[in-house]
Enzyme design. Structure first.
Site, PDB file in Angstrom:
ATOM      1  N   ASP A  14     -10.692   4.634  68.037  1.00 39.27           N
ATOM      2  CA  ASP A  14     -11.398   3.190  68.566  1.00 39.27           C
ATOM      3  C   ASP A  14     -11.227   2.000  67.421  1.00 39.27           C
ATOM      4  O   ASP A  14     -11.727   2.653  66.510  1.00 39.27           O
ATOM      5  CB  ASP A  14     -12.559   3.148  69.380  1.00 39.27           C
ATOM      6  CG  ASP A  14     -12.661   2.030  70.255  1.00 39.27           C
ATOM      7  OD1 ASP A  14     -11.573   1.302  70.593  1.00 39.27           O
ATOM      8  OD2 ASP A  14     -13.984   1.834  70.703  1.00 39.27           O
ATOM      9  N   ASN A  62      -7.130   2.437  80.512  1.00 38.77           N
ATOM     10  CA  ASN A  62      -6.371   1.349  79.698  1.00 38.77           C
ATOM     11  C   ASN A  62      -5.222   0.572  80.485  1.00 38.77           C
ATOM     12  O   ASN A  62      -4.951  -0.260  79.981  1.00 38.77           O
ATOM     13  CB  ASN A  62      -6.122   2.087  78.409  1.00 38.77           C
ATOM     14  CG  ASN A  62      -6.956   2.388  77.241  1.00 38.77           C
ATOM     15  OD1 ASN A  62      -7.035   3.290  76.732  1.00 38.77           O
ATOM     16  ND2 ASN A  62      -8.008   1.384  77.281  1.00 38.77           N
TER      17      ASN A  62
HETATM   18  C1  IPE Z   1     -11.386   4.491  74.553  1.00 39.80           C
HETATM   19  O1  IPE Z   1     -11.449   3.282  74.036  1.00 39.80           O
HETATM   20  C2  IPE Z   1     -10.141   5.040  75.037  1.00 39.80           C
HETATM   21  C3  IPE Z   1      -9.373   5.307  73.835  1.00 39.80           C
HETATM   22  C4  IPE Z   1      -9.692   5.543  72.451  1.00 39.80           C
HETATM   23  C5  IPE Z   1      -8.067   5.760  74.249  1.00 39.80           C
HETATM   24  P1  IPE Z   1     -11.714   2.061  74.846  1.00 39.80           P
HETATM   25  O2  IPE Z   1     -11.516   0.913  73.915  1.00 39.80           O
HETATM   26  O3  IPE Z   1     -10.724   1.799  75.950  1.00 39.80           O
HETATM   27  O4  IPE Z   1     -13.144   2.261  75.491  1.00 39.80           O
HETATM   28  P2  IPE Z   1     -14.170   1.007  75.779  1.00 39.80           P
HETATM   29  O5  IPE Z   1     -13.491   0.217  76.680  1.00 39.80           O
HETATM   30  O6  IPE Z   1     -14.547   0.402  74.510  1.00 39.80           O
HETATM   31  O7  IPE Z   1     -15.344   1.691  76.522  1.00 39.80           O
HETATM   32  C1  IPE Z   2      -8.254   2.037  70.500  1.00 40.14           C
HETATM   33  O1  IPE Z   2      -8.346   0.747  70.053  1.00 40.14           O
HETATM   34  C2  IPE Z   2      -6.610   2.133  71.134  1.00 40.14           C
HETATM   35  C3  IPE Z   2      -6.643   2.269  72.539  1.00 40.14           C
HETATM   36  C4  IPE Z   2      -7.684   2.088  73.386  1.00 40.14           C
HETATM   37  C5  IPE Z   2      -5.181   2.306  73.038  1.00 40.14           C
HETATM   38  P1  IPE Z   2      -8.721  -0.521  70.957  1.00 40.14           P
HETATM   39  O2  IPE Z   2      -7.463  -1.259  71.179  1.00 40.14           O
HETATM   40  O3  IPE Z   2      -9.520  -0.115  71.691  1.00 40.14           O
HETATM   41  O4  IPE Z   2      -9.379  -1.448  69.852  1.00 40.14           O
HETATM   42  P2  IPE Z   2     -10.780  -2.295  69.805  1.00 40.14           P
HETATM   43  O5  IPE Z   2     -11.710  -1.575  70.616  1.00 40.14           O
HETATM   44  O6  IPE Z   2     -10.301  -3.602  70.823  1.00 40.14           O
HETATM   45  O7  IPE Z   2     -11.004  -2.735  68.460  1.00 40.14           O
HETATM   46 MG    MG Z   3     -11.783  -0.106  72.201  1.00 35.82          MG
END
Ligand code: IPE
Ligand code: IPE
Ligand code: MG
Length: 244
Positions: A14, A62
């Protein structure tokens, strides 16, 4: 006594978006940088002799993201599984994926299958990507299979036990994760491997995924080694001597 290296490490990758935003870049640049980290951490796990590394790359939830971000992620994913074939072979990594893979674009599924076949005889770390993955969705899919067997008269409800549920998950042979790492500081599981993590040790790193490196992984491993896993039981300790 310190715990040995985990057999299975699962990572919630993340913070890609935050990494990019902090640099005045578009979010997708963070995903690009994050894909470099995947290579670094997979190579390190292979070097350490970890049996399985499961990476949460795209959740069922996602799909709610903007269409352009999803399209970029799918293109990046396809490029990654094609371009990293050399890395996988060089490091003796086996490649696999879990999730509702039928929801992925056809081109991605084709390359996933090719990479899995190419690496299927490798004997090192199993690198598993969770794609269009949700812990609840996985349990729903398992329950549907079990219900169909009951309906067909092949199974009685009272025969269903924990081992049988485990056997109907996406990758029944995977050892349960010993250590779950989440980057970017958030203290939640976000629907990751809900059944399998019931006794996993958790480690949250403040590092954002694009900046996560081998030394951050070592920090998580050092913390893991200091834990005491009890699985609901008691750890043998010398009872204090009572007088008399
Ligand atoms: C969790 O990250 C899913 C992945 C790392 C693929 P998200 O960014 O989607 O999670 P939330 O929305 O902060 O819980
Ligand atoms: C994790 O990074 C990757 C995916 C969930 C695909 P994020 O895109 O969730 O990054 P933040 O949480 O917005 O920083
Ligand atoms: Mg995230």
């Amino acid at each position: 006594m310190a715990l040995p290296t985990p057999r299975h490490i699962a990572i919630i990758m993340d913070g890609n978006g935050r990494w990019a935003e902090a640099r005045g870049l578009r979010r997708v640049k963070g995903h690009e940088a994050g894909s470099e980290t995947v290579r670094v951490i997979a190579e390190e796990c292979s070097r350490l002799g970890v049996e399985q590394l499961t990476l949460y790359a795209f959740s069922e939830e996602n799909w709610r993201r903007p269409r352009l971000e999803i399209e970029f992620l799918m293109r990046l994913l396809k490029r990654f599984i094609v371009n990293e074939r050399d890395t996988l072979m060089r490091n003796n990594l086996r490649f696999s994926a879990i999730g509702r893979l039928h929801r992925l674009p056809e081109g991605v599924r084709r390359e996933l299958t090719r990479t899995m076949e190419l690496t299927s005889r490798n004997t090192g770390t199993n690198l598993c990507l969770a794609l269009s993955y949700g812990g609840r969705a996985e349990l729903v899919d398992a329950m549907r299979e079990l219900a169909a067997k009951v309906q067909a008269g092949k199974l009685k409800p009272e025969q269903i036990d924990e081992a049988m549920v485990s056997a109907h998950l996406y990758q029944p042979e995977m050892p349960e994760p010993d250590l779950v790492i989440r980057t970017a500081g958030e203290m939640r599981l976000s629907n990751f491997l809900l059944w399998q993590v019931s006794y996993a040790e958790l480690f949250v790193s403040d590092a954002l995924w694009p900046e996560f490196r081998a030394e951050h992984l070592h920090e998580a491993l050092a913390s893991y080694a200091r834990r005491e896993r009890r699985f609901g039981g008691l750890v043998d300790r010398l009872e204090p001597k009572t007088a008399g």
